[in-house]
Design a protein around this motif. Structure first.
Motif, PDB file in Angstrom:
ATOM      1  N   UNK A  94       0.708  -1.169   0.184  1.00 22.59           N
ATOM      2  CA  UNK A  94      -0.194   0.231  -0.024  1.00 22.59           C
ATOM      3  C   UNK A  94       0.976   1.384  -0.073  1.00 22.59           C
ATOM      4  N   UNK A  95       1.933   1.257   0.638  1.00 19.83           N
ATOM      5  CA  UNK A  95       3.078   2.384   0.689  1.00 19.83           C
ATOM      6  C   UNK A  95       3.509   2.617  -0.611  1.00 19.83           C
ATOM      7  N   UNK A  96       3.788   1.447  -1.465  1.00 20.87           N
ATOM      8  CA  UNK A  96       4.040   1.786  -2.902  1.00 20.87           C
ATOM      9  C   UNK A  96       3.001   2.357  -3.428  1.00 20.87           C
ATOM     10  N   UNK A 104      13.432   0.767  -2.134  1.00 20.94           N
ATOM     11  CA  UNK A 104      14.606   0.272  -1.243  1.00 20.94           C
ATOM     12  C   UNK A 104      14.091   0.607   0.270  1.00 20.94           C
ATOM     13  N   UNK A 105      13.688   1.820   0.529  1.00 22.80           N
ATOM     14  CA  UNK A 105      13.517   1.933   2.098  1.00 22.80           C
ATOM     15  C   UNK A 105      12.374   1.157   2.468  1.00 22.80           C
ATOM     16  N   UNK A 106      11.204   0.779   1.811  1.00 21.17           N
ATOM     17  CA  UNK A 106      10.386  -0.021   2.009  1.00 21.17           C
ATOM     18  C   UNK A 106      10.770  -1.469   2.380  1.00 21.17           C
ATOM     19  N   UNK A 107      11.556  -1.937   1.276  1.00 22.16           N
ATOM     20  CA  UNK A 107      12.155  -3.309   1.606  1.00 22.16           C
ATOM     21  C   UNK A 107      13.102  -3.739   2.783  1.00 22.16           C
ATOM     22  N   UNK A 108      13.994  -2.524   2.864  1.00 24.19           N
ATOM     23  CA  UNK A 108      14.968  -2.640   3.999  1.00 24.19           C
ATOM     24  C   UNK A 108      14.125  -2.386   5.111  1.00 24.19           C
ATOM     25  N   UNK A 109      13.078  -1.601   5.310  1.00 24.63           N
ATOM     26  CA  UNK A 109      12.591  -1.392   6.513  1.00 24.63           C
ATOM     27  C   UNK A 109      11.846  -2.790   6.995  1.00 24.63           C
ATOM     28  N   UNK A 110      11.141  -3.149   5.863  1.00 27.20           N
ATOM     29  CA  UNK A 110      10.666  -4.597   6.370  1.00 27.20           C
ATOM     30  C   UNK A 110      11.494  -5.895   6.836  1.00 27.20           C
ATOM     31  N   UNK A 151       7.438 -10.033  -1.905  1.00 29.16           N
ATOM     32  CA  UNK A 151       7.431  -8.607  -2.709  1.00 29.16           C
ATOM     33  C   UNK A 151       8.568  -8.470  -3.719  1.00 29.16           C
ATOM     34  N   UNK A 152       9.651  -8.677  -3.170  1.00 28.31           N
ATOM     35  CA  UNK A 152      10.933  -8.378  -3.880  1.00 28.31           C
ATOM     36  C   UNK A 152      10.926  -9.039  -5.124  1.00 28.31           C
ATOM     37  N   UNK A 153      10.410 -10.085  -5.224  1.00 27.95           N
ATOM     38  CA  UNK A 153      10.323 -11.238  -6.652  1.00 27.95           C
ATOM     39  C   UNK A 153       9.305 -10.815  -7.237  1.00 27.95           C
ATOM     40  N   UNK A 154       7.921 -10.628  -6.846  1.00 30.18           N
ATOM     41  CA  UNK A 154       6.882 -10.560  -7.474  1.00 30.18           C
ATOM     42  C   UNK A 154       6.532  -8.840  -7.740  1.00 30.18           C
TER      43      UNK A 154
END
Length: 595
Positions: A94-96, A104-110, A151-154
């Motif tokens: 949803x943030x995306x 990158x911040x979203x993935x790193x934060x997760x 999320x990173x893959x799909x």
């Protein structure tokens, strides 16, 4: 020197064993002198402790369920897992969509958040009363990391699907490994369900099926060392449901051919993991019925995916799967193979039933309305043969089911109306009808043989009589259909009429054979004679009814004359033999009594 014997009715001094023959005081039961000091000193008026009635057990006060230890904490923990994982999904997806932060911040934060939760769970788990909280924190962190990989893959496509699935497998394996170390089935179930239930909100692409199959695969090794029944269902149901939904969407919508192939691959993978995993588990724990239930659930995508392809390809897929499943089921029927494979009966039954469904799909896919009865009745003949030879109730049940399906399909084609009308018979009845009828007669014979071997019906009993009556009725209909179908397909002008005349004669010939067989066994076995004579008289009645109610109005000329003459001669022969047999039996009876 022995102590003096107290007078009768007087208690001995404390701590002194009364001598033999001492009389107990009034009100004291026999056996009072079993050991020293059994009674208190005289005049105390107290009752010995051993003679006091036992105190009633104290009832513990009922504690409300919401005050019991661990109930509220578990409920809160599960709710916390769900809410936190929903927050992780919002962070990743949803943030995306709203444009908050960058990818990158979203993935790193997760990832950081998930790692922190796992670390906190491991820290809390080792403290007093921290088991529930530690499991909840660790499950949330591991499931969050799994969703991050999805999320990173799909979504962001930073990883190739193969690499992404490999990383997801490592994350899931780490989660279930931690669950094994902590001996916690709830941790494994929360990890699997949390990731599986929220992964569709991250992506709805076909790669989602791969991530769900990875969860199914990662939990298989856990089942070897742990008897965790809930994990069986948790690891199987999400992948199965997602695949079935994908198949349903593909049936409704017009999709490209590649999507159908991927759904087939996913179905094969789910079925393979379910079969191999279950077989490996039940070999160790034969009583693990939940593993068999999970295996049965895993077969449904393969049974449904055949509908996506044309009839030939779908039939080939179903037939191949039927061979695999029935081969697994057949292992319990061979003692030497059963001793090696060690598959329990409940798993073999599930494989046999699923294989029968797949075999039915294959029969429907390769046949038409005319030939479907032949295929299903041949399958029924095979199952009944195996059942009678090996005394297998499961094979007998499957054979009867296929016999009913084939019988209904045959009856839908060869209806009484079509058999009675020359126009309809010539229009609808073919050689396939005759072949199906012949196959049906073989099925009737095999069914009678199998049921008698399995049920052990008494000769001449009511059960056997009912069995023979039902078999005789079915055989008469099949014989008539076969003869009429062959006659109608010859193209002769009188083919239909000749066919019915022959059918009537065959009916009477069968009745005569049954009656003669019964009369021959009249002196040998009264039970066999009773069944044979009853069946023969029943068929005779049916033949006469057909002769006068149908043939007399339908047949004409020499054909009618021939039918009446042949039936009459057979009746005369049977009646003469019937009277002579009973006369001979009556003549022998007095001789038997004089002996």
């Amino acid at each position: 020197m022995l102590p003096p014997v107290p007078p009768p009715g007087v208690m001995p001094p404390p701590g002194v064993m009364p001598p033999p023959g001492a009389v107990p005081p009034p009100g004291v039961p026999q056996g009072w002198a079993t050991q020293p000091g059994a009674f208190p000193p005289m005049g105390t008026g107290t009752v010995p402790p051993r003679m006091r009635p036992p105190a009633p057990p104290r009832r513990e006060p009922q504690v409300p369920w919401w005050q019991r230890d661990g109930v509220i904490s578990r409920v809160l923990a599960v709710a916390g897992v769900a809410v936190t994982l929903i927050g992780v999904v919002m962070l990743l997806v949803l943030a995306a969509q709203a444009g908050f932060f960058g990818p990158v911040p979203r993935v790193v934060a997760g990832a950081v958040f998930s790692a922190a939760l796992v670390g906190a769970g491991m820290r809390v788990f080792g403290k007093a009363g921290g088991r529930v909280g530690g499991i909840a924190l660790a499950a949330t962190g591991i499931a969050g990391a799994y969703l991050d990989v999805v999320a990173v893959t799909a979504v962001y496509h930073w990883l190739h699907p193969v690499v992404g699935l490999a990383v997801a497998l490592a994350v899931a394996a780490g989660g279930v490994g931690l669950a094994m170390q902590w001996k916690s089935q709830p941790l494994a179930v929360l990890v699997v369900l949390g990731a599986a239930m929220l992964a569709p909100f991250v992506t709805a692409e076909l790669v989602l099926l791969g991530f769900l199959i990875v969860l199914q695969l990662a939990c298989v090794p856990v089942q070897f060392g742990r008897d965790w029944p809930f994990l069986h269902v948790a690891r199987t149901v999400p992948a199965v449901l997602a695949t079935l939904v994908g198949i349903a969407i593909a049936l409704i919508e017009t999709l490209d051919h590649s999507r159908e192939l991927w759904l087939l691959v996913a179905s094969i993978a789910i079925a393979a993991v379910g079969l191999v995993g279950t077989v490996l588990v039940v070999r160790r724990r034969a009583g693990d019925v939940t593993a068999t239930v999970a295996f049965a659930i895993s077969t449904t995508p393969m049974l449904a995916v055949a509908a996506l392809f044309d009839r030939r390809v779908g039939a080939l897929v179903a037939a191949a799967y039927a061979v695999v499943l029935l081969s697994v089921a057949a292992t319990v029927l061979m003692p030497k193979v059963r001793a090696v494979v060690k598959i329990p009966g409940h798993t073999a039954v599930a494989a046999a039933v699923a294989g029968a469904f797949a075999l039915l799909e294959a029969c429907v896919g390769v046949t038409s309305a005319q030939t479907l009865p032949i295929a299903t009745l041949l399958v029924a003949l095979g199952f009944l043969g195996v059942a009678g030879q090996l005394r297998s109730g499961v094979a007998a049940g499957l054979g009867i089911a296929f016999a009913l399906i084939g019988g209904l399909a045959f009856f839908a084609n060869a209806t009484p109306e079509r058999l009675a009308s020359q126009h309809l018979a010539e229009q609808h009845l073919t050689i396939s009808t005759a072949l199906a009828a012949v196959t049906g007669m073989a099925v009737v014979a095999a069914g009678v043989w199998t049921i008698r071997r399995l049920a052990g019906t008494s000769r001449g009993g009511a059960e056997e009589s009912i069995l023979w009556i039902a078999a005789s009725g079915a055989a008469l209909y099949l014989v008539t259909a076969a003869i009429v179908a062959v006659s109608a397909t010859t193209g002769a002008a009188d083919g239909f009429v000749i066919g019915h005349s022959i059918a009537t004669i065959v009916w009477m010939a069968a009745a005569t054979a049954a009656l003669l067989y019964g009369l021959r066994n009249l002196s040998r076995s009264a039970a066999i004679a009773k069944v044979a004579l009853g069946s023969g008289l029943l068929v005779t009645t049916a033949a006469l009814a057909k002769l006068f109610l149908f043939d007399l109005a339908t047949l004409d000329g020499l054909i009618r004359v021939a039918a009446f003459l042949v039936v009459g001669i057979l009746l005369l022969l049977t009646g003469t033999r019937y009277a002579r047999a009973f006369a001979e039996a009556g003549a022998r009876e007095p001789e038997g009594t004089t002996d």
